[in-house]
Design a protein around this motif. Structure first.
Motif, PDB file in Angstrom:
ATOM      1  N   GLY A 155      34.358  32.616  33.330  1.00  0.00           N
ATOM      2  CA  GLY A 155      33.122  33.341  33.605  1.00  0.00           C
ATOM      3  C   GLY A 155      33.148  34.262  34.810  1.00  0.00           C
ATOM      4  N   THR A 156      34.320  34.511  35.384  1.00  0.00           N
ATOM      5  CA  THR A 156      34.373  35.400  36.548  1.00  0.00           C
ATOM      6  C   THR A 156      35.741  36.077  36.633  1.00  0.00           C
ATOM      7  OG1 THR A 156      34.030  35.513  38.945  1.00  0.00           O
ATOM      8  CG2 THR A 156      35.142  33.551  38.123  1.00  0.00           C
ATOM      9  N   ALA A 157      35.795  37.141  37.427  1.00  0.00           N
ATOM     10  CA  ALA A 157      37.096  37.796  37.634  1.00  0.00           C
ATOM     11  C   ALA A 157      38.034  36.810  38.331  1.00  0.00           C
ATOM     12  CB  ALA A 157      36.923  39.044  38.492  1.00  0.00           C
ATOM     13  N   ILE A 158      39.298  36.772  37.909  1.00  0.00           N
ATOM     14  CA  ILE A 158      40.194  35.767  38.510  1.00  0.00           C
ATOM     15  C   ILE A 158      40.469  36.072  39.991  1.00  0.00           C
ATOM     16  CG2 ILE A 158      41.235  35.067  36.313  1.00  0.00           C
ATOM     17  CD1 ILE A 158      43.759  36.667  37.125  1.00  0.00           C
ATOM     18  N   SER A 159      40.193  37.325  40.428  1.00  0.00           N
ATOM     19  CA  SER A 159      40.355  37.656  41.854  1.00  0.00           C
ATOM     20  C   SER A 159      39.354  36.894  42.719  1.00  0.00           C
ATOM     21  CB  SER A 159      40.192  39.160  42.082  1.00  0.00           C
ATOM     22  OG  SER A 159      38.906  39.568  41.674  1.00  0.00           O
ATOM     23  N   ASN A 160      38.339  36.263  42.083  1.00  0.00           N
ATOM     24  CA  ASN A 160      37.374  35.481  42.872  1.00  0.00           C
ATOM     25  C   ASN A 160      37.869  34.067  43.174  1.00  0.00           C
ATOM     26  OD1 ASN A 160      35.465  37.516  43.087  1.00  0.00           O
ATOM     27  ND2 ASN A 160      34.613  37.057  41.068  1.00  0.00           N
ATOM     28  N   PHE A 161      38.977  33.686  42.546  1.00  0.00           N
ATOM     29  CA  PHE A 161      39.505  32.345  42.828  1.00  0.00           C
ATOM     30  C   PHE A 161      40.367  32.383  44.090  1.00  0.00           C
ATOM     31  CE2 PHE A 161      38.805  32.144  38.168  1.00  0.00           C
ATOM     32  CZ  PHE A 161      37.839  31.149  38.195  1.00  0.00           C
ATOM     33  N   GLN A 162      40.154  31.386  44.935  1.00  0.00           N
ATOM     34  CA  GLN A 162      40.853  31.410  46.218  1.00  0.00           C
ATOM     35  C   GLN A 162      42.379  31.324  46.040  1.00  0.00           C
ATOM     36  OE1 GLN A 162      40.275  28.203  49.216  1.00  0.00           O
ATOM     37  NE2 GLN A 162      39.262  29.802  50.403  1.00  0.00           N
ATOM     38  N   GLY A 163      42.805  30.624  45.007  1.00  0.00           N
ATOM     39  CA  GLY A 163      44.256  30.534  44.752  1.00  0.00           C
ATOM     40  C   GLY A 163      44.855  31.914  44.529  1.00  0.00           C
ATOM     41  N   VAL A 164      44.096  32.768  43.832  1.00  0.00           N
ATOM     42  CA  VAL A 164      44.551  34.137  43.572  1.00  0.00           C
ATOM     43  C   VAL A 164      44.421  34.990  44.839  1.00  0.00           C
ATOM     44  CG1 VAL A 164      44.040  36.241  42.259  1.00  0.00           C
ATOM     45  CG2 VAL A 164      44.086  34.021  41.091  1.00  0.00           C
ATOM     46  N   LEU A 173      52.011  45.096  43.800  1.00  0.00           N
ATOM     47  CA  LEU A 173      50.784  44.593  44.445  1.00  0.00           C
ATOM     48  C   LEU A 173      49.560  45.378  43.961  1.00  0.00           C
ATOM     49  CD1 LEU A 173      49.273  42.905  46.610  1.00  0.00           C
ATOM     50  CD2 LEU A 173      49.962  44.637  48.290  1.00  0.00           C
ATOM     51  N   ASP A 174      49.691  46.710  43.920  1.00  0.00           N
ATOM     52  CA  ASP A 174      48.582  47.552  43.435  1.00  0.00           C
ATOM     53  C   ASP A 174      48.173  47.140  42.020  1.00  0.00           C
ATOM     54  OD1 ASP A 174      48.866  48.943  45.795  1.00  0.00           O
ATOM     55  OD2 ASP A 174      49.835  50.704  44.903  1.00  0.00           O
ATOM     56  N   GLN A 175      49.192  46.941  41.187  1.00  0.00           N
ATOM     57  CA  GLN A 175      48.918  46.535  39.797  1.00  0.00           C
ATOM     58  C   GLN A 175      48.209  45.186  39.756  1.00  0.00           C
ATOM     59  OE1 GLN A 175      49.659  48.124  36.865  1.00  0.00           O
ATOM     60  NE2 GLN A 175      50.590  49.920  37.824  1.00  0.00           N
ATOM     61  N   ALA A 176      48.670  44.263  40.596  1.00  0.00           N
ATOM     62  CA  ALA A 176      48.107  42.903  40.582  1.00  0.00           C
ATOM     63  C   ALA A 176      46.655  42.905  41.063  1.00  0.00           C
ATOM     64  CB  ALA A 176      48.960  41.983  41.447  1.00  0.00           C
ATOM     65  N   ILE A 177      46.374  43.716  42.063  1.00  0.00           N
ATOM     66  CA  ILE A 177      44.988  43.788  42.571  1.00  0.00           C
ATOM     67  C   ILE A 177      44.065  44.303  41.463  1.00  0.00           C
ATOM     68  CG2 ILE A 177      43.470  45.041  44.172  1.00  0.00           C
ATOM     69  CD1 ILE A 177      45.796  44.867  46.241  1.00  0.00           C
ATOM     70  N   GLU A 178      44.493  45.378  40.827  1.00  0.00           N
ATOM     71  CA  GLU A 178      43.662  45.970  39.779  1.00  0.00           C
ATOM     72  C   GLU A 178      43.453  45.001  38.618  1.00  0.00           C
ATOM     73  OE1 GLU A 178      44.842  50.032  38.924  1.00  0.00           O
ATOM     74  OE2 GLU A 178      43.904  49.810  36.951  1.00  0.00           O
ATOM     75  N   TYR A 179      44.530  44.346  38.232  1.00  0.00           N
ATOM     76  CA  TYR A 179      44.462  43.461  37.066  1.00  0.00           C
ATOM     77  C   TYR A 179      43.567  42.249  37.340  1.00  0.00           C
ATOM     78  CZ  TYR A 179      45.834  40.701  33.028  1.00  0.00           C
ATOM     79  OH  TYR A 179      45.807  39.970  31.873  1.00  0.00           O
ATOM     80  N   THR A 180      43.760  41.631  38.515  1.00  0.00           N
ATOM     81  CA  THR A 180      43.003  40.396  38.781  1.00  0.00           C
ATOM     82  C   THR A 180      41.508  40.682  38.978  1.00  0.00           C
ATOM     83  OG1 THR A 180      43.587  40.522  41.141  1.00  0.00           O
ATOM     84  CG2 THR A 180      44.957  39.118  39.753  1.00  0.00           C
ATOM     85  N   LYS A 181      41.183  41.905  39.377  1.00  0.00           N
ATOM     86  CA  LYS A 181      39.760  42.260  39.504  1.00  0.00           C
ATOM     87  C   LYS A 181      39.110  42.437  38.128  1.00  0.00           C
ATOM     88  CE  LYS A 181      38.914  45.535  42.663  1.00  0.00           C
ATOM     89  NZ  LYS A 181      39.309  46.656  43.556  1.00  0.00           N
ATOM     90  N   GLY A 182      39.924  42.810  37.149  1.00  0.00           N
ATOM     91  CA  GLY A 182      39.379  43.062  35.812  1.00  0.00           C
ATOM     92  C   GLY A 182      39.508  41.878  34.869  1.00  0.00           C
TER      93      GLY A 182
END
Ligand code: COS
Length: 386
Positions: free
Chosen positions: A278-287, A264-273
């Motif tokens: 045009g945006t971090a994938i952590s901004n998508f609601q699906g993610v 989970l820690d890895q996934a949070i860091e990765y999706t933020k980067g």
């Protein structure tokens, strides 16, 4: 009331929080840097063993009377969880030391405890647990390994398999049939030393995950041990074996929580980067929803694991349900969360360039060992329907 130290209903006591900080710092600094290499080369994590022994985290469950720290079951879970967060193979060092000595601690004579436990506590030795056989896995009571009384001891013959840290451990808790006519009541437990005559370590398994932890076959070829190496009374070995698992299935749950948290820690860091469209994938609601579900389940699993460990520590009877439930739930969460972590990394997650691929392979074993999750459900259902 928030802030009132007397009203800390569900929080961990301060000493456990400090323990977590200490073992997390050690794991991050001295175990994580080697986790990839350990997996890649399928080699024993010597660096982890050294670091765990140097800091006294190798077997904190050993009672103080035998040179240990006498840490409680929740503390043992915290250590295993934090090591598993960075390297599941390494977390098997404290986990299997507990598994390999729990029967002795619960049922062994003072003399036998004094003979074995101080070396486990100091890190001089490790211990393993030998219950399974090729044809006696889930149906453990159908084992064939025999122990026959001789003039001055016991003579063991047979083969055990899937022995974690086999060949690395000095002491082995071995279950063997002493009276073939009595079924489960004809099984006894023994402590076998690696130098006992007739004790042979066989080949290692080639595994999907936990590649840093050797999994061996053990052969007993007229293996002769002194009479006082029996754990408890003759014929009580199967119960000792199952009672051991009541105390150690929470530790597998802890391992599962650890690897899930790591992924989970890895996934949070990765999706933020990671940027797409045009945006971090952590901004998508699906993610976002995936991450939220992963974190929610890890949190629930952690609470269940600590609860089961605390109940074991309190010496409650009938631990079967809660320890099986904790192990089963946490390991199913670990499989789901690590799989979703790989998903969130996309193609990168499927390569060995990132640790989530290893974590997903390592998580799988937590659904299988110390009893498959199907057997855990058998244990739970029997407790419910008794
Ligand atoms: N603690 C103490 N005693 C227990 C117990 C427990 N948790 N659970 C059962 N027992 C006792 C029973 O009371 C019975 O004793 P009596 O005959 O005196 O009543 C005896 O042990 C046999 O129990 P049972 O008949 O339930 O045994 P089964 O052969 O049906 O097996 C399961 C029960 C399937 C639960 C057991 O074999 C098991 O856990 N299998 C999985 C093994 C496993 O985890 N392997 C992984 C090895 S570690 S990597």
């Amino acid at each position: 009331m928030a802030g009132n130290p007397d009203f800390d209903l569900f929080g961990l006591p301060e000493e456990h929080v400090e323990l977590r900080n200490a073992i997390r710092a050690l794991s991050t600094k001295e175990i994580e840097p080697y986790a990839h290499d350990v997996d890649e080369k399928s080699r024993f994590p010597e660096e982890a063993l050294k670091a765990l022994v140097a800091s006294g985290f190798n077997a904190i469950h050993v009672p103080e009377a035998y040179g240990g720290q006498g840490a409680d079951s929740v503390a043992a879970c915290i250590v295993i969880e934090e090591v598993a967060r960075v390297c599941v193979s390494s977390s098997l060092i404290p986990a299997v030391n507990k598994l390999g000595t729990m029967g002795l601690i619960l049922k062994g004579s003072e003399e036998l405890k004094a003979q074995v436990l101080p070396d486990i506590a100091s890190g001089e030795a490790m211990a393993s647990y030998a219950l399974s056989e090729r044809e006696a896995g889930s149906d453990a009571a159908s084992m064939r390994t025999r122990a026959v009384r001789s003039d001055d001891g016991w003579v063991l013959n047979g083969t055990k398999c899937w022995i974690t840290n086999g060949g690395k451990s000095t002491w082995y808790t071995v279950m063997a049939v002493t009276d073939p006519d009595k079924g489960a009541r004809g099984i006894s437990a023994f402590m076998v030393h690696k130098d006992d005559p007739g004790f042979v370590v066989g080949p290692l398994e080639k595994k999907m995950g936990i590649k840093g932890s050797p999994t061996a076959e053990l052969y007993f070829e007229d293996c002769t041990i002194p009479a006082d190496r029996i754990i408890g009374e003759e014929g009580t070995g199967f119960k000792t074996a199952l009672e051991t698992l009541d105390h150690t299935r929470p530790t597998i749950g802890a391992q599962a929580v650890g690897v899930a948290q790591g992924a989970l820690d890895q996934a949070i860091e990765y999706t933020k980067g990671r940027r797409q469209f045009g945006t971090a994938i952590s901004n998508f609601q699906g993610v976002e929803f995936m991450l939220a579900d992963m974190a929610m389940k890890v949190e629930a699993a952690r609470l269940m694991v600590y609860t089961s460990a605390a109940r074991a520590e309190r010496g409650e009877k009938n631990l079967g349900f809660i320890s099986s439930a904790a192990k089963c739930f946490a390991s199913d969460v670990a499989m789901e969360v690590t799989t979703n972590a790989v998903q969130l990394f996309g193609g990168a997650g499927y390569t060995r360039d990132f640790p989530v691929e290893r974590m997903m392979r390592d998580a799988k074993i937590t659904q299988i060992y110390e009893g498959t999750n199907q057997i855990q459900r058998v244990v739970m259902a029997r407790a419910l329907l008794r």
